[in-house]
Structures are given as C-alpha cells and as structure tokens.
Scaffold this motif. Sequence first.
Motif, PDB file in Angstrom:
ATOM      1  N   ILE A   4      85.091  83.649  31.381  1.00  0.00           N
ATOM      2  CA  ILE A   4      85.483  83.110  32.418  1.00  0.00           C
ATOM      3  C   ILE A   4      85.476  81.501  32.363  1.00  0.00           C
ATOM      4  N   VAL A   5      84.439  80.714  31.543  1.00  0.00           N
ATOM      5  CA  VAL A   5      84.614  79.400  31.127  1.00  0.00           C
ATOM      6  C   VAL A   5      85.840  78.955  30.544  1.00  0.00           C
ATOM      7  N   SER A   6      85.926  79.735  29.421  1.00  0.00           N
ATOM      8  CA  SER A   6      87.182  79.552  28.648  1.00  0.00           C
ATOM      9  C   SER A   6      88.571  79.566  29.528  1.00  0.00           C
ATOM     10  N   THR A   7      88.778  80.466  30.535  1.00  0.00           N
ATOM     11  CA  THR A   7      89.798  80.612  31.383  1.00  0.00           C
ATOM     12  C   THR A   7      89.871  79.358  32.039  1.00  0.00           C
ATOM     13  N   ILE A   8      88.781  78.880  32.747  1.00  0.00           N
ATOM     14  CA  ILE A   8      88.895  77.897  33.765  1.00  0.00           C
ATOM     15  C   ILE A   8      89.120  76.466  32.913  1.00  0.00           C
ATOM     16  N   LEU A   9      88.403  76.357  31.713  1.00  0.00           N
ATOM     17  CA  LEU A   9      88.984  75.121  30.825  1.00  0.00           C
ATOM     18  C   LEU A   9      90.194  75.244  30.390  1.00  0.00           C
ATOM     19  N   GLY A  10      90.642  76.653  30.016  1.00  0.00           N
ATOM     20  CA  GLY A  10      92.066  76.612  29.439  1.00  0.00           C
ATOM     21  C   GLY A  10      93.252  76.245  30.476  1.00  0.00           C
ATOM     22  N   ALA A  11      92.898  76.360  31.756  1.00  0.00           N
ATOM     23  CA  ALA A  11      94.060  75.944  32.831  1.00  0.00           C
ATOM     24  C   ALA A  11      94.036  74.587  32.634  1.00  0.00           C
ATOM     25  N   HIS A  12      93.382  73.648  31.827  1.00  0.00           N
ATOM     26  CA  HIS A  12      93.205  72.264  31.578  1.00  0.00           C
ATOM     27  C   HIS A  12      93.558  71.972  30.164  1.00  0.00           C
ATOM     28  N   GLY A  13      94.062  72.790  29.657  1.00  0.00           N
ATOM     29  CA  GLY A  13      94.075  72.671  28.040  1.00  0.00           C
ATOM     30  C   GLY A  13      93.020  72.613  27.004  1.00  0.00           C
ATOM     31  N   GLU A  14      92.027  73.180  27.702  1.00  0.00           N
ATOM     32  CA  GLU A  14      90.699  72.879  26.938  1.00  0.00           C
ATOM     33  C   GLU A  14      89.886  74.279  26.779  1.00  0.00           C
ATOM     34  N   ALA A  15      90.493  75.053  26.302  1.00  0.00           N
ATOM     35  CA  ALA A  15      89.726  76.381  26.430  1.00  0.00           C
ATOM     36  C   ALA A  15      89.021  76.272  25.218  1.00  0.00           C
ATOM     37  N   LEU A  16      87.926  77.320  25.061  1.00  0.00           N
ATOM     38  CA  LEU A  16      86.946  77.500  23.998  1.00  0.00           C
ATOM     39  C   LEU A  16      87.559  78.020  22.799  1.00  0.00           C
ATOM     40  N   GLU A  17      86.889  77.233  21.530  1.00  0.00           N
ATOM     41  CA  GLU A  17      87.609  77.542  20.331  1.00  0.00           C
ATOM     42  C   GLU A  17      87.091  78.996  19.797  1.00  0.00           C
ATOM     43  N   TRP A  18      87.790  79.998  20.150  1.00  0.00           N
ATOM     44  CA  TRP A  18      87.008  81.356  19.698  1.00  0.00           C
ATOM     45  C   TRP A  18      87.285  81.790  18.357  1.00  0.00           C
ATOM     46  N   GLY A  19      88.227  81.207  17.546  1.00  0.00           N
ATOM     47  CA  GLY A  19      88.374  81.250  16.168  1.00  0.00           C
ATOM     48  C   GLY A  19      87.328  80.355  15.420  1.00  0.00           C
ATOM     49  N   ALA A  20      86.717  79.640  15.896  1.00  0.00           N
ATOM     50  CA  ALA A  20      85.434  78.737  15.156  1.00  0.00           C
ATOM     51  C   ALA A  20      84.052  79.558  15.570  1.00  0.00           C
ATOM     52  N   PRO A  21      83.637  80.164  14.515  1.00  0.00           N
ATOM     53  CA  PRO A  21      82.258  80.972  14.954  1.00  0.00           C
ATOM     54  C   PRO A  21      81.234  80.107  15.360  1.00  0.00           C
ATOM     55  N   ASP A  22      81.140  78.638  14.614  1.00  0.00           N
ATOM     56  CA  ASP A  22      80.187  77.812  14.896  1.00  0.00           C
ATOM     57  C   ASP A  22      80.322  77.237  16.347  1.00  0.00           C
ATOM     58  N   LYS A  23      81.326  77.212  16.916  1.00  0.00           N
ATOM     59  CA  LYS A  23      81.422  76.730  18.280  1.00  0.00           C
ATOM     60  C   LYS A  23      81.363  77.751  19.401  1.00  0.00           C
ATOM     61  N   VAL A  24      81.670  78.797  19.117  1.00  0.00           N
ATOM     62  CA  VAL A  24      81.307  79.901  20.244  1.00  0.00           C
ATOM     63  C   VAL A  24      80.498  80.986  19.957  1.00  0.00           C
ATOM     64  N   LEU A  25      80.667  81.775  18.724  1.00  0.00           N
ATOM     65  CA  LEU A  25      79.906  82.857  18.630  1.00  0.00           C
ATOM     66  C   LEU A  25      78.586  82.733  18.234  1.00  0.00           C
ATOM     67  N   LEU A  26      78.270  81.723  17.249  1.00  0.00           N
ATOM     68  CA  LEU A  26      76.951  81.472  16.810  1.00  0.00           C
ATOM     69  C   LEU A  26      76.011  80.961  17.975  1.00  0.00           C
ATOM     70  N   PRO A  27      76.642  80.055  18.788  1.00  0.00           N
ATOM     71  CA  PRO A  27      75.699  79.632  20.098  1.00  0.00           C
ATOM     72  C   PRO A  27      75.598  80.630  21.048  1.00  0.00           C
ATOM     73  N   LEU A  28      76.503  81.775  21.065  1.00  0.00           N
ATOM     74  CA  LEU A  28      76.147  82.873  21.960  1.00  0.00           C
ATOM     75  C   LEU A  28      75.172  83.695  21.485  1.00  0.00           C
ATOM     76  N   LEU A  29      75.125  84.346  20.398  1.00  0.00           N
ATOM     77  CA  LEU A  29      74.064  84.812  19.497  1.00  0.00           C
ATOM     78  C   LEU A  29      73.065  84.282  19.428  1.00  0.00           C
ATOM     79  N   SER A  30      72.773  82.906  19.402  1.00  0.00           N
ATOM     80  CA  SER A  30      71.528  82.014  19.399  1.00  0.00           C
ATOM     81  C   SER A  30      70.762  82.060  21.054  1.00  0.00           C
ATOM     82  N   ALA A  31      71.643  81.955  21.744  1.00  0.00           N
ATOM     83  CA  ALA A  31      71.200  82.012  23.059  1.00  0.00           C
ATOM     84  C   ALA A  31      70.647  83.386  23.330  1.00  0.00           C
ATOM     85  N   ALA A  32      71.488  84.445  23.035  1.00  0.00           N
ATOM     86  CA  ALA A  32      70.858  85.711  23.528  1.00  0.00           C
ATOM     87  C   ALA A  32      69.605  85.966  22.699  1.00  0.00           C
ATOM     88  N   ALA A  33      69.537  85.593  21.395  1.00  0.00           N
ATOM     89  CA  ALA A  33      68.149  85.566  20.849  1.00  0.00           C
ATOM     90  C   ALA A  33      67.102  84.910  21.325  1.00  0.00           C
TER      91      ALA A  33
END
Length: 273
Positions: A141-170
Amino acid sequence: MSAVAPAVPAVSGRFRLSFPRSLRSEWIKLSTLRSTWWSIAITAALTIGIAVLIAFAFTSTGAVRQGVNGIMAVVSPIQFTALLAGILGAIAVTGEYSTGMIRSTLTADPLRGRVLVAKAAVLAVFLFLASLVMFVIAAVIVSTILGAHGEALEWGAPDKVLLPLLSAAATMAVCALIGVSFGFMLRSGAGAIAATVGLLFVLPIMSNFFAFAGESWKWVLDAANYLPLSAAQNAILPSDTAPMSAGVAFLTLGAWVAAGLLGSWVVLRSRDA
C-alpha cells in the motif's frame, strides 16, 4: 483375610507424547483464544493504518525525494505494535496460570523444558508469520501511495525492502518471547504485562531524560542502546551512523531471548504449578 484387588493389566498406548505433539497442543491453545485474534487484528490495523498515514505525510512534505527511505513508513509502527506482541506473549502464559490449565499442561507433559520450548516456538513462529504478512501488505500500500509521486519502494533491492521487513517481523517474534519469559517468571497477568511494557516502552523513554544530564551520565544512553526496541531499530534499518551494527543488534536481541527463556526454565523447574 482381606480380598486382594486383581491386578489391572497395563495397556500400551498407541500414541506417545512427543515434541511435535506438544507443538500441536500449544497451537490449539493459542489459536482457540479469541484474545489472540483480537490482538492480531488490532496489530494489523495499527501497522497498516500508521504506515499509510506516514506515507501520505512523506508525499506531502517531499521527504522521500529528500533522501528519506520510504520503507521507514512501513516499519515505524513497530514502536507501538511490538507492545501488543509482548502482551500477547505474556497473556498466552499467564492465562494458563489464572485458569489452572497449567496444571493439566504439566501433568500431560511432565518435561517442563519441552513445554516452555513448545510454547515459545509456537508463539514466535506465529508472530513472525502474521507480522510478515502485515508488513508486506503495508509495504504494498505504501509503495502504491509513494509510486503515485514517482517514489515507489525499490522491491528489486533486498537490503532496502525485503531485509527490513524480515527484520521487523523477527523483532515482533522477539517481543512475544520476552512476554512469554515474563509470564513464566512472574505467573501474574498484571505483573507480566507491566514488566513487558516497562522493558519495551518505559525504559527507552526514561533513558532519554539523561540526554541533558551531561557527560557523566552518558553511560545510561549507551546502555539504553542495548534495550530490545533500541537494538531492533538498528537491526531493521542499519546505518553507518547508528550506535551499533546490524550484527551486534541481532546478537543483542538474541541475548534478550536467551536470558529470558533461561530464567523461565529455571523458575518453571523450581516452582510448583
């Protein structure tokens, strides 16, 4: 002469108690409590709701264009939702003591260490998976909101999206285990919740009071960096300016879990149910 009662032949049971069966028992107890699902629903609402609000704030101020990482909007709510994870862990244990179910649990499984590990494992895995789903939904949802302004999350960069999500869940799983530890050690719902809130929320706030106390009190601020949520912030979003590296932060979180479960095991073995 008094009659002698006939011997009752021993019947070999078909099933034997094992660790997987202990896990299944703990999952049944956890999943059949309405408080579990209410807690998850509230956590999800806060995680997604706060993340959306922060995302809209980022777009209105242009914070992302100024170099602020958009994933911060997703993981920032953990400062509040971690409390719910810790409280859920506490009441999952103290609820058994308040109802007397703990006697049935320890009668069915006399190996108290296995009971502790099974309950801790079920709660940790459940909170990790549930939290990961929440954070992923919030990130989309956040990526969609930011993407409307050209600033979507960088899903292709694990250290910028995936790893923070896994660390937060841990981190959510770690906070749940801290609540479990206080539950076994204190065996009181009010006491375990108060101790969990104090460690996760109150102590970090109190440590900030010493920021203006001068150099002689700097050790308090240094020690506060090793509190669970302070270490979690460095683990989720590591940076070169952070007071500790991500590796040290994860070791700190692991030490809190290990110390809490060890204390729980000692108390559980030394006290009656």
